[in-house]
Design an enzyme around this catalytic site. Structure first.
Site, PDB file in Angstrom:
ATOM      1  N   LYS A   1     -18.633  12.090  15.296  1.00  0.00           N
ATOM      2  CA  LYS A   1     -18.200  13.026  14.261  1.00  0.00           C
ATOM      3  C   LYS A   1     -19.107  14.242  14.282  1.00  0.00           C
ATOM      4  O   LYS A   1     -20.235  14.180  14.744  1.00  0.00           O
ATOM      5  CB  LYS A   1     -18.250  12.346  12.899  1.00  0.00           C
ATOM      6  N   GLY A  24       0.850  -1.203   0.000  1.00  0.00           N
ATOM      7  CA  GLY A  24       0.000   0.000   0.000  1.00  0.00           C
ATOM      8  C   GLY A  24       0.880   1.244   0.000  1.00  0.00           C
ATOM      9  O   GLY A  24       0.519   2.277   0.548  1.00  0.00           O
ATOM     10  N   GLY A  25       2.050   1.110  -0.638  1.00  0.00           N
ATOM     11  CA  GLY A  25       3.043   2.188  -0.640  1.00  0.00           C
ATOM     12  C   GLY A  25       2.597   3.440  -1.380  1.00  0.00           C
ATOM     13  O   GLY A  25       3.192   4.512  -1.218  1.00  0.00           O
ATOM     14  N   GLY A  38      -0.536   4.536  -1.094  1.00  0.00           N
ATOM     15  CA  GLY A  38      -1.789   4.942  -0.445  1.00  0.00           C
ATOM     16  C   GLY A  38      -1.661   6.159   0.466  1.00  0.00           C
ATOM     17  O   GLY A  38      -0.565   6.690   0.710  1.00  0.00           O
ATOM     18  N   HIS A  92      -9.903   1.910  20.098  1.00  0.00           N
ATOM     19  CA  HIS A  92      -9.327   3.015  20.876  1.00  0.00           C
ATOM     20  C   HIS A  92      -9.924   3.142  22.280  1.00  0.00           C
ATOM     21  O   HIS A  92      -9.206   3.268  23.263  1.00  0.00           O
ATOM     22  CB  HIS A  92      -9.528   4.340  20.152  1.00  0.00           C
ATOM     23  N   ASP A 114     -15.580   1.447  14.669  1.00  0.00           N
ATOM     24  CA  ASP A 114     -14.431   2.269  14.310  1.00  0.00           C
ATOM     25  C   ASP A 114     -13.703   2.803  15.539  1.00  0.00           C
ATOM     26  O   ASP A 114     -12.499   3.046  15.493  1.00  0.00           O
ATOM     27  CB  ASP A 114     -14.920   3.444  13.440  1.00  0.00           C
ATOM     28  N   LYS A 139      -5.624  -1.148  11.390  1.00  0.00           N
ATOM     29  CA  LYS A 139      -7.015  -1.473  11.725  1.00  0.00           C
ATOM     30  C   LYS A 139      -7.868  -1.322  10.467  1.00  0.00           C
ATOM     31  O   LYS A 139      -7.425  -0.649   9.539  1.00  0.00           O
ATOM     32  CB  LYS A 139      -7.503  -0.568  12.843  1.00  0.00           C
ATOM     33  N   LEU A 169      -2.279   6.477   3.787  1.00  0.00           N
ATOM     34  CA  LEU A 169      -1.614   6.301   5.081  1.00  0.00           C
ATOM     35  C   LEU A 169      -0.099   6.374   4.921  1.00  0.00           C
ATOM     36  O   LEU A 169       0.594   7.031   5.703  1.00  0.00           O
ATOM     37  CB  LEU A 169      -2.008   4.949   5.690  1.00  0.00           C
ATOM     38  N   ALA A 170       0.399   5.709   3.881  1.00  0.00           N
ATOM     39  CA  ALA A 170       1.840   5.701   3.652  1.00  0.00           C
ATOM     40  C   ALA A 170       2.341   7.133   3.471  1.00  0.00           C
ATOM     41  O   ALA A 170       3.332   7.539   4.090  1.00  0.00           O
ATOM     42  CB  ALA A 170       2.163   4.852   2.426  1.00  0.00           C
ATOM     43  N   ASP A 225      -2.842   0.264  17.019  1.00  0.00           N
ATOM     44  CA  ASP A 225      -3.932   1.137  17.454  1.00  0.00           C
ATOM     45  C   ASP A 225      -3.230   2.457  17.728  1.00  0.00           C
ATOM     46  O   ASP A 225      -2.561   2.607  18.749  1.00  0.00           O
ATOM     47  CB  ASP A 225      -4.584   0.600  18.730  1.00  0.00           C
ATOM     48  N   HIS A 226      -3.329   3.399  16.789  1.00  0.00           N
ATOM     49  CA  HIS A 226      -2.438   4.558  16.876  1.00  0.00           C
ATOM     50  C   HIS A 226      -2.686   5.392  18.141  1.00  0.00           C
ATOM     51  O   HIS A 226      -1.835   6.161  18.547  1.00  0.00           O
ATOM     52  CB  HIS A 226      -2.498   5.412  15.609  1.00  0.00           C
TER      53      HIS A 226
HETATM   54  P1  NAP Z   1      -5.672   3.744   0.366  1.00  0.00           P
HETATM   55  O1  NAP Z   1      -5.216   5.145   0.228  1.00  0.00           O
HETATM   56  O2  NAP Z   1      -6.903   3.309  -0.327  1.00  0.00           O
HETATM   57  O3  NAP Z   1      -4.463   2.807  -0.108  1.00  0.00           O
HETATM   58  C1  NAP Z   1      -4.648   1.465  -0.456  1.00  0.00           C
HETATM   59  C2  NAP Z   1      -3.354   0.954  -1.053  1.00  0.00           C
HETATM   60  O4  NAP Z   1      -3.506  -0.401  -1.415  1.00  0.00           O
HETATM   61  C3  NAP Z   1      -2.939   1.694  -2.294  1.00  0.00           C
HETATM   62  O5  NAP Z   1      -1.549   1.887  -2.227  1.00  0.00           O
HETATM   63  C4  NAP Z   1      -3.307   0.730  -3.433  1.00  0.00           C
HETATM   64  O6  NAP Z   1      -2.476   1.009  -4.514  1.00  0.00           O
HETATM   65  C5  NAP Z   1      -3.004  -0.595  -2.749  1.00  0.00           C
HETATM   66  N1  NAP Z   1      -3.696  -1.740  -3.325  1.00  0.00           N
HETATM   67  C6  NAP Z   1      -5.016  -1.929  -3.489  1.00  0.00           C
HETATM   68  N2  NAP Z   1      -5.271  -3.137  -4.022  1.00  0.00           N
HETATM   69  C7  NAP Z   1      -4.057  -3.731  -4.189  1.00  0.00           C
HETATM   70  C8  NAP Z   1      -3.646  -4.991  -4.689  1.00  0.00           C
HETATM   71  N3  NAP Z   1      -4.510  -5.911  -5.138  1.00  0.00           N
HETATM   72  N4  NAP Z   1      -2.325  -5.265  -4.706  1.00  0.00           N
HETATM   73  C9  NAP Z   1      -1.431  -4.375  -4.259  1.00  0.00           C
HETATM   74  N5  NAP Z   1      -1.756  -3.160  -3.772  1.00  0.00           N
HETATM   75  C10 NAP Z   1      -3.055  -2.844  -3.748  1.00  0.00           C
HETATM   76  O7  NAP Z   1      -5.851   3.311   1.881  1.00  0.00           O
HETATM   77  P2  NAP Z   1      -5.209   3.997   3.187  1.00  0.00           P
HETATM   78  O8  NAP Z   1      -6.071   5.123   3.589  1.00  0.00           O
HETATM   79  O9  NAP Z   1      -3.772   4.245   2.963  1.00  0.00           O
HETATM   80  O10 NAP Z   1      -5.430   2.853   4.272  1.00  0.00           O
HETATM   81  C11 NAP Z   1      -4.638   1.685   4.324  1.00  0.00           C
HETATM   82  C12 NAP Z   1      -4.988   0.903   5.589  1.00  0.00           C
HETATM   83  O11 NAP Z   1      -4.717   1.720   6.716  1.00  0.00           O
HETATM   84  C13 NAP Z   1      -6.460   0.505   5.717  1.00  0.00           C
HETATM   85  O12 NAP Z   1      -6.522  -0.708   6.409  1.00  0.00           O
HETATM   86  C14 NAP Z   1      -7.057   1.614   6.581  1.00  0.00           C
HETATM   87  O13 NAP Z   1      -8.198   1.190   7.289  1.00  0.00           O
HETATM   88  C15 NAP Z   1      -5.893   1.865   7.513  1.00  0.00           C
HETATM   89  N6  NAP Z   1      -5.883   3.204   8.114  1.00  0.00           N
HETATM   90  C16 NAP Z   1      -5.723   4.322   7.334  1.00  0.00           C
HETATM   91  C17 NAP Z   1      -5.680   5.559   7.912  1.00  0.00           C
HETATM   92  C18 NAP Z   1      -5.466   6.815   7.111  1.00  0.00           C
HETATM   93  O14 NAP Z   1      -5.312   7.874   7.713  1.00  0.00           O
HETATM   94  N7  NAP Z   1      -5.445   6.741   5.793  1.00  0.00           N
HETATM   95  C19 NAP Z   1      -5.798   5.678   9.310  1.00  0.00           C
HETATM   96  C20 NAP Z   1      -5.946   4.530  10.066  1.00  0.00           C
HETATM   97  C21 NAP Z   1      -5.976   3.296   9.457  1.00  0.00           C
HETATM   98  P3  NAP Z   1      -2.805   0.590  -6.049  1.00  0.00           P
HETATM   99  O15 NAP Z   1      -4.178   1.082  -6.344  1.00  0.00           O
HETATM  100  O16 NAP Z   1      -1.733   1.251  -6.841  1.00  0.00           O
HETATM  101  O17 NAP Z   1      -2.708  -0.880  -6.090  1.00  0.00           O
END
Ligand code: NAP
Length: 494
Positions: free
Chosen positions: A342, A13-14, A16, A241, A236, A149, A18-19, A178-179
């Site tokens: 919220k 998910g590099g 995405g 939390h 959630d 999570k 969160l990353a 769990d941040h």
């Molecule tokens: P996101 O932005 O939707 O990122 C999802 C990532 O997964 C993307 O890098 C996507 O890239 C990749 N992906 C999807 N299908 C794939 C596949 N079949 N093979 C390989 N890569 C794939 O999600 P996110 O917000 O970063 O969240 C990621 C996780 O962290 C989730 O579990 C979320 O609940 C958790 N989380 C996020 C946050 C936050 O602030 N964002 C906070 C707490 C927890 P490609 O489309 O290029 O494949």
């Protein structure tokens, strides 16, 4: 002198959100502080086709606001490599393995690997299985898996997911994030309790009347409606939390501040949380969904049902409050109230501990009872403490007034306090799982939440029932009034 950590990070998910928003800036902070120096490398993976150069630009962009200099950012980013990878394609793991082994040798990482699953939990099982089957797990060095999570959506699904992951990784290799547990002031709960005998000696049902936990968000679901509408505040926020915070507040003192000792005490506390019978849910729990802001509000905010990707008749709760009881010697009959939601009046997380009143009021307060002493732990965005005490008002009579002793960390200290993700990644590099959730905690929490969810899913509710900008439905106030209490923190009261 910070000890340098050697590891290969593989981030699934590099590309995405969160990353970009959390992980790269946290890794950079560790780099700045010298925990990461020369011997580390990061592989970012996702399906889209990116080059290393493009990936590095993304990384540099994500740290723009915190970087020391463009040269420093460039040097940091040179440790990053991109590998296009579909997690469901078995063959892609072979390419990933080749790159991993090459970087391991090049940076002399001794086989230390940290796999960060920053993507949908639907893929956690298949990724862990393939990491093992395709030999990405090394036989020398450490192999640790960080999981985001949500961990399941009920006990059954969490158990299934856990079994899938446990087929490849031991429990002590799994770091469930769990941040909230990485937040400075959440970690401070133990320091306040176990570093101050004056407090810990009163930390029980003899002296504490009730505890109130508020995790309040002022924003709505924004663009996350699609995900949120299948989750809701109960899953959630409460399952993870809030129950984690309660376990830290309620646990017995551990013999040492070490992961195994703390975990044992937290699990004991969680197991003592009284499970509701289905017919007790309504009396102990409140759910809500935000509607538009009130007419006289300066901002015109949408109701939840008007948000993007939310069903117009959605039954999903955006607010949940409740009264939790812990059946053990220390906490018998002390309610732990919580609320989270919220679009509330103000963003803030705080814990208010209300102590029992003096047995006899000797003072002249027009027959009003003395206000209770309140210890407040401010978690975010303000970090600090306050203690409310009754003292004599200056003058001829014997009237009292309440004084607030307050320490709030300065904006500068707060700004410099480590990010939750930074701390958690460092903990993981150190093999310290104190601030991650163990499977036993996850399982116990889901069992508590499942009873509520099942009861709620069988009843249609009249939503929306609170206005954007309020502090939730009136039933949340009533929950405490019935017991003779009120919410201590009322940011909506002028
Ligand atoms: P996101 O932005 O939707 O990122 C999802 C990532 O997964 C993307 O890098 C996507 O890239 C990749 N992906 C999807 N299908 C794939 C596949 N079949 N093979 C390989 N890569 C794939 O999600 P996110 O917000 O970063 O969240 C990621 C996780 O962290 C989730 O579990 C979320 O609940 C958790 N989380 C996020 C946050 C936050 O602030 N964002 C906070 C707490 C927890 P490609 O489309 O290029 O494949």
């Amino acid at each position: 002198m910070n000890t340098e950590k050697k590891a290969l990070f593989t981030i699934f998910g590099g590309t995405g959100d969160l990353a970009k928003r959390k992980l790269y800036p946290s890794l950079y902070r560790l780099y700045k502080k010298g925990y990461l120096k020369k011997q580390f490398a990061v592989i970012g993976t996702a399906r889209r086709e990116w080059t290393d150069d493009f990936y590095r630009e993304i990384v540099i962009d994500s740290i723009r606001d915190i970087t020391d200099s463009p040269e420093h950012a460039l040097k940091f980013a040179s440790h990053f490599y991109y590998q296009s990878h579909n997690v469901t394609d078995v063959n892609h793991y072979d390419t990933l393995k080749k790159l991993s082994n090459k970087l391991d040798e090049e940076y002399q990482l001794n086989g230390n690997r940290l796999f960060y699953l920053a993507m949908s939990p639907n893929f956690f099982g298949i990724i862990s299985q393939n990491l093992k089957d395709r030999d990405l797990i090394t036989t020398c060095g450490f192999n640790r898996l960080i999981i985001e999570k949500p961990f399941g959506h009920d006990f059954e699904s969490a158990l299934k997911l856990n079994n899938q992951i446990r087929a490849s990784f031991e429990e002590n290799q799994i770091y469930r994030i769990d941040h909230y547990l990485g937040k400075e002031m959440v970690q401070n709960i133990s320091a306040v309790r176990f570093g101050n005998y004056i407090i810990e000696s009163m930390w029980n049902s003899r002296y504490i009347d009730n505890i109130q936990i508020t995790l309040s968000e002022s924003l709505g679901v924004e663009e996350r409606g699609g995900y949120y509408d299948t989750s809701g505040a109960l899953r959630d926020m409460l399952q993870n939390h809030i129950l984690q915070i309660i376990s830290l507040l309620a646990m017995e003192p551990p013999t040492r501040l070490e992961d195994k000792e703390i975990r044992t005490e937290k699990i004991k506390a969680l197991r003592a949380v009284r499970l509701f019978e289905p017919n007790e849910v309504t009396g102990h729990m409140v759910r809500g969904q935000y509607g538009p802001s009130l007419d006289d509000s300066s901002e015109n905010l949408n109701g939840y049902r008007e948000e993007i990707n939310v069903a117009p008749d959605s039954q999903t709760e955006t607010f949940v409050a409740g009264k939790i009881l812990i059946d053990n010697f220390r906490w018998m009959d002390v309610p732990f109230y919580f609320r989270t939601g919220k679009r509330l009046a103000k963003k803030g997380t705080q814990i208010d501990i209300e102590f029992k009143n003096v047995p006899l009021n000797l003072f002249d307060n027009n027959d009003e009872p003395l206000p209770a002493n309140i210890l407040t732990i401010y978690i975010q965005p303000t970090e600090g403490f306050s203690l409310e005490l009754n003292t004599k008002k200056i003058g001829l009579g014997l009237e009292t007034e309440t004084l607030k002793l307050e320490h709030k960390h300065s904006a500068e200290t707060t700004a410099n306090s480590p990010e939750a993700y930074e701390k958690l990644i460092l903990d993981c590099l150190n093999g310290d799982s104190t601030n991650f959730t163990h499977w036993d905690e996850v399982a116990t929490s889901w069992k508590f939440v499942d009873v509520i969810r099942e009861h709620w899913d069988n009843e249609t509710v009249n939503f929306p029932n609170y206005a954007s900008g309020s502090m939730g439905p009136t039933a949340s106030e009533q929950l405490l009034i019935t017991d003779g209490f009120k919410w201590h923190w009322c940011p909506n009261e002028k």
